[in-house]
Write an enzyme that holds these catalytic residues in place. Structure first.
Site, PDB file in Angstrom:
ATOM      1  N   ASP A   1     -55.675  10.279 -17.855  1.00 45.01           N
ATOM      2  CA  ASP A   1     -55.430  11.075 -19.055  1.00 45.01           C
ATOM      3  C   ASP A   1     -55.101  10.198 -20.262  1.00 45.01           C
ATOM      4  O   ASP A   1     -55.496  10.497 -21.388  1.00 45.01           O
ATOM      5  CB  ASP A   1     -54.272  12.050 -18.825  1.00 45.01           C
ATOM      6  CG  ASP A   1     -54.681  13.253 -17.993  1.00 45.01           C
ATOM      7  OD1 ASP A   1     -55.886  13.578 -17.961  1.00 45.01           O
ATOM      8  OD2 ASP A   1     -53.801  13.869 -17.366  1.00 45.01           O
TER       9      ASP A   1
ATOM     10  N   LYS B   1     -49.215  17.778 -12.088  1.00 46.98           N
ATOM     11  CA  LYS B   1     -49.419  16.348 -12.318  1.00 46.98           C
ATOM     12  C   LYS B   1     -48.213  15.499 -11.926  1.00 46.98           C
ATOM     13  O   LYS B   1     -48.382  14.368 -11.470  1.00 46.98           O
ATOM     14  CB  LYS B   1     -49.810  16.106 -13.776  1.00 46.98           C
ATOM     15  CG  LYS B   1     -51.169  16.716 -14.120  1.00 46.98           C
ATOM     16  CD  LYS B   1     -51.632  16.343 -15.510  1.00 46.98           C
ATOM     17  CE  LYS B   1     -53.006  16.943 -15.784  1.00 46.98           C
ATOM     18  NZ  LYS B   1     -53.543  16.522 -17.098  1.00 46.98           N
TER      19      LYS B   1
END
Length: 225
Positions: free
Chosen positions: A110, A76
């Site tokens: 997220d 990420k």
């Protein structure tokens, strides 16, 4: 895992999730079901991309015609580095979980996911313990910042946790050398330990009976956390 899912050998498609490990991911099932329900003729794959190979893999997938990818551990932070533009949340958190390969734009969804999950809790947590110091941990800290929550963070490498807290400018979050569960009403496992059944040094007898334990990973039924 079959070799055809490794990024160098993958077949052309439209969208994918990339990570390592990746065999546990349910994303292809969910997306293909959605495509079918919507009448969309699209292909979504789970693709193995080992650490250090993300940039090459993304360039290769773009050449194969993939339009976008979801990004999971351990990529990420590297996903944001690969991008040429990013949304404000990705920039602040320092991590992205969604990439538009056509424009090389990074997004972080997220944070919205963590916020939505917190809204499902029966009572709002006041003190949060975050385990880990990667992109997932940064996401949780960002939500804590937005909601004015205090707490602590623990990572096997304390220096990494310190750098994360300083980068996000969160003086209300302390750094723990030992992950004591005393005094927290929410414990978030933001490590990848559950993907490998790795045990964390936790003593659950220290936790309050009403403490909520939340694992951000899934895939191993016998995960110790």
């Amino acid at each position: 895992m079959s070799n055809e899912k490794y990024w160098r050998d993958v077949l052309p498609g439209d969208y994918a999730v990339v990570g390592d490990p990746i065999q546990h991911s349910r994303s292809p099932e969910m997306h293909q079901a959605a495509y079918k329900a919507l009448g969309l003729d699209l292909i979504y794959r789970a693709i193995l991309v080992p650490l250090g190979e993300l940039s090459s893999a993304l360039d290769h997938l773009t050449d194969l015609g993939y339009k976008g990818v979801n990004v999971t551990v351990p990529h990420k932070e590297a996903a944001l580095e690969w991008s040429q533009s990013a949304d404000p949340t990705s920039m602040r958190v320092g991590a992205a979980n969604t990439l538009d390969l056509r424009t090389k734009t990074a997004y972080n969804t997220d944070v919205k996911g963590v916020e939505a999950t917190l809204d499902l809790l029966r009572r709002t947590p006041r003190r949060v313990l975050v385990l880990g110091a990667g992109g997932a941990a940064a996401t949780v800290l960002e939500v804590m910042h937005r909601r004015g929550l205090s707490g602590a963070i623990w990572n096997r490498t304390p220096e990494r946790a310190t750098r994360l807290v300083r980068r996000l400018r969160m003086p209300s979050v302390s750094i723990l050398d030992v992950p004591s569960l005393h005094g927290f009403d929410l414990v978030v496992n933001a490590t990848s330990s559950s993907l490998s059944s790795m045990e964390l040094p936790l003593n659950w007898h220290e936790a309050d009976p009403h403490t909520v334990a939340w694992d951000l990973s899934y895939g191993v039924a016998s995960a110790p956390f």
